[in-house]
Design an enzyme around this catalytic site. Structure first.
Site, PDB file in Angstrom:
ATOM      1  N   GLY A  45       0.838  -1.194   0.000  1.00  0.00           N
ATOM      2  CA  GLY A  45       0.000   0.000   0.000  1.00  0.00           C
ATOM      3  C   GLY A  45       0.872   1.244   0.000  1.00  0.00           C
ATOM      4  O   GLY A  45       2.009   1.208   0.477  1.00  0.00           O
ATOM      5  N   GLN A  50       2.908   9.976   1.191  1.00  0.00           N
ATOM      6  CA  GLN A  50       4.205   9.307   1.118  1.00  0.00           C
ATOM      7  C   GLN A  50       4.965   9.609  -0.168  1.00  0.00           C
ATOM      8  O   GLN A  50       6.149   9.286  -0.277  1.00  0.00           O
ATOM      9  CB  GLN A  50       4.029   7.781   1.241  1.00  0.00           C
ATOM     10  CG  GLN A  50       3.515   7.350   2.600  1.00  0.00           C
ATOM     11  CD  GLN A  50       3.407   5.835   2.661  1.00  0.00           C
ATOM     12  OE1 GLN A  50       2.406   5.274   2.227  1.00  0.00           O
ATOM     13  NE2 GLN A  50       4.441   5.187   3.179  1.00  0.00           N
ATOM     14  N   CYS A  98       6.256   0.120   7.306  1.00  0.00           N
ATOM     15  CA  CYS A  98       5.826   1.234   6.467  1.00  0.00           C
ATOM     16  C   CYS A  98       7.002   1.677   5.615  1.00  0.00           C
ATOM     17  O   CYS A  98       8.121   1.765   6.106  1.00  0.00           O
ATOM     18  CB  CYS A  98       5.344   2.385   7.347  1.00  0.00           C
ATOM     19  SG  CYS A  98       4.806   3.826   6.419  1.00  0.00           S
ATOM     20  N   LEU A  99       6.744   1.937   4.321  1.00  0.00           N
ATOM     21  CA  LEU A  99       7.823   2.340   3.416  1.00  0.00           C
ATOM     22  C   LEU A  99       8.471   3.652   3.848  1.00  0.00           C
ATOM     23  O   LEU A  99       9.621   3.908   3.516  1.00  0.00           O
ATOM     24  CB  LEU A  99       7.282   2.484   1.988  1.00  0.00           C
ATOM     25  CG  LEU A  99       6.748   1.192   1.364  1.00  0.00           C
ATOM     26  CD1 LEU A  99       6.126   1.473   0.011  1.00  0.00           C
ATOM     27  CD2 LEU A  99       7.857   0.152   1.255  1.00  0.00           C
ATOM     28  N   HIS A 140      -4.093   1.263   7.991  1.00  0.00           N
ATOM     29  CA  HIS A 140      -2.738   1.833   7.975  1.00  0.00           C
ATOM     30  C   HIS A 140      -2.641   2.951   6.932  1.00  0.00           C
ATOM     31  O   HIS A 140      -2.149   4.049   7.225  1.00  0.00           O
ATOM     32  CB  HIS A 140      -1.724   0.716   7.678  1.00  0.00           C
ATOM     33  CG  HIS A 140      -0.311   1.181   7.513  1.00  0.00           C
ATOM     34  ND1 HIS A 140       0.716   0.751   8.327  1.00  0.00           N
ATOM     35  CD2 HIS A 140       0.254   2.025   6.614  1.00  0.00           C
ATOM     36  CE1 HIS A 140       1.841   1.337   7.945  1.00  0.00           C
ATOM     37  NE2 HIS A 140       1.594   2.104   6.899  1.00  0.00           N
ATOM     38  N   GLU A 141      -3.131   2.667   5.724  1.00  0.00           N
ATOM     39  CA  GLU A 141      -3.017   3.654   4.638  1.00  0.00           C
ATOM     40  C   GLU A 141      -3.901   4.872   4.903  1.00  0.00           C
ATOM     41  O   GLU A 141      -3.493   6.002   4.637  1.00  0.00           O
ATOM     42  CB  GLU A 141      -3.365   3.025   3.285  1.00  0.00           C
ATOM     43  CG  GLU A 141      -2.445   1.885   2.850  1.00  0.00           C
ATOM     44  CD  GLU A 141      -0.967   2.235   2.919  1.00  0.00           C
ATOM     45  OE1 GLU A 141      -0.608   3.418   2.729  1.00  0.00           O
ATOM     46  OE2 GLU A 141      -0.152   1.330   3.176  1.00  0.00           O
ATOM     47  N   HIS A 144      -2.447   7.482   7.124  1.00  0.00           N
ATOM     48  CA  HIS A 144      -1.529   8.420   6.470  1.00  0.00           C
ATOM     49  C   HIS A 144      -2.247   9.705   6.041  1.00  0.00           C
ATOM     50  O   HIS A 144      -1.661  10.782   6.056  1.00  0.00           O
ATOM     51  CB  HIS A 144      -0.891   7.783   5.232  1.00  0.00           C
ATOM     52  CG  HIS A 144       0.283   6.892   5.515  1.00  0.00           C
ATOM     53  ND1 HIS A 144       1.442   7.359   6.104  1.00  0.00           N
ATOM     54  CD2 HIS A 144       0.501   5.577   5.292  1.00  0.00           C
ATOM     55  CE1 HIS A 144       2.315   6.363   6.218  1.00  0.00           C
ATOM     56  NE2 HIS A 144       1.760   5.255   5.746  1.00  0.00           N
TER      57      HIS A 144
HETATM   58 NI    NI Z   1       2.722   3.398   5.712  1.00  0.00          NI
END
Ligand code: NI
Length: 189
Positions: A45, A50, A98-99, A140-141, A144
């Site tokens: 995701g 991000q 998380c990226l 989670h997404e 953000h």
């Molecule tokens: Ni993330």
């Protein structure tokens, strides 16, 4: 063009994102570029903050974790202006990464069942009840888009224990296999 992933410490990750409107320029290209950046970094995701844009847009392809979590198999989403309604059920704690936080993974409690309402890239409305690990990815997404990160759900003690790792990201002392953008305070090397 490969979009870099903005890392922890960059203020764009902490803003509340703006609703997305149909006149947003080059949305289709942006969605394609976000999927590309997500696949490049082996994520399931990616949320628009991000990649440095505070708009309410998320891409998800949960299929790679479908073997461990059958509810994720074949599930791919473009979420425009998503809204989560928490449904009755258990809260489950599992490891997340998380990226924007490379090299860190922590246990995060999340509700197991949600109702998701969203628009797709054509601004058509959808609604679906989602459970399990897929519901976790969506939560989670969507966090953000509120300027929240999964470490905000982690206990103060755990956060203290990963303080050095977090600090290394903030100060640019972390390596990744994918293109990234550090906080503006990090000097280019
Ligand atoms: Ni993330």
């Amino acid at each position: 063009m490969k979009l870099p992933v903005y890392l922890y410490g960059h203020p764009v990750l902490r803003n509340v994102s703006e609703p997305l409107t149909a006149d947003y320029p080059d949305l289709r290209k942006l969605v394609d570029d976000m999927f590309e950046a997500m696949y490049e970094s082996e994520g399931v995701g990616l949320a628009a903050p991000q990649i440095g844009r505070n708009i309410r847009l998320v891409v998800i392809d949960a299929d790679p974790v479908g073997e461990n979590f059958p509810e994720c198999a074949g599930r791919k989403f473009v979420l425009v202006n998503p809204e989560i309604e928490i449904l009755e059920g258990d809260t489950v704690t599992r490891a997340e990464g998380c990226l924007s936080l490379p090299g860190i993974s922590e246990n995060v409690p999340r509700v197991e069942h949600i109702r998701l309402r969203w628009q797709d890239e054509n601004f058509e409305s959808h609604e679906e009840e989602i459970s399990g690990f897929l519901a976790r990815i969506v939560q989670h997404e969507c966090d953000h888009l509120e300027g929240k990160l999964y470490i905000d759900h982690v206990s103060a003690i755990r956060r203290q224990l990963i303080r050095n790792k977090l600090n290394n990201i903030v100060t640019g002392k972390v390596r990744t296999d994918y293109p990234v953008r550090f906080a503006p305070t990090v000097r280019r090397r």
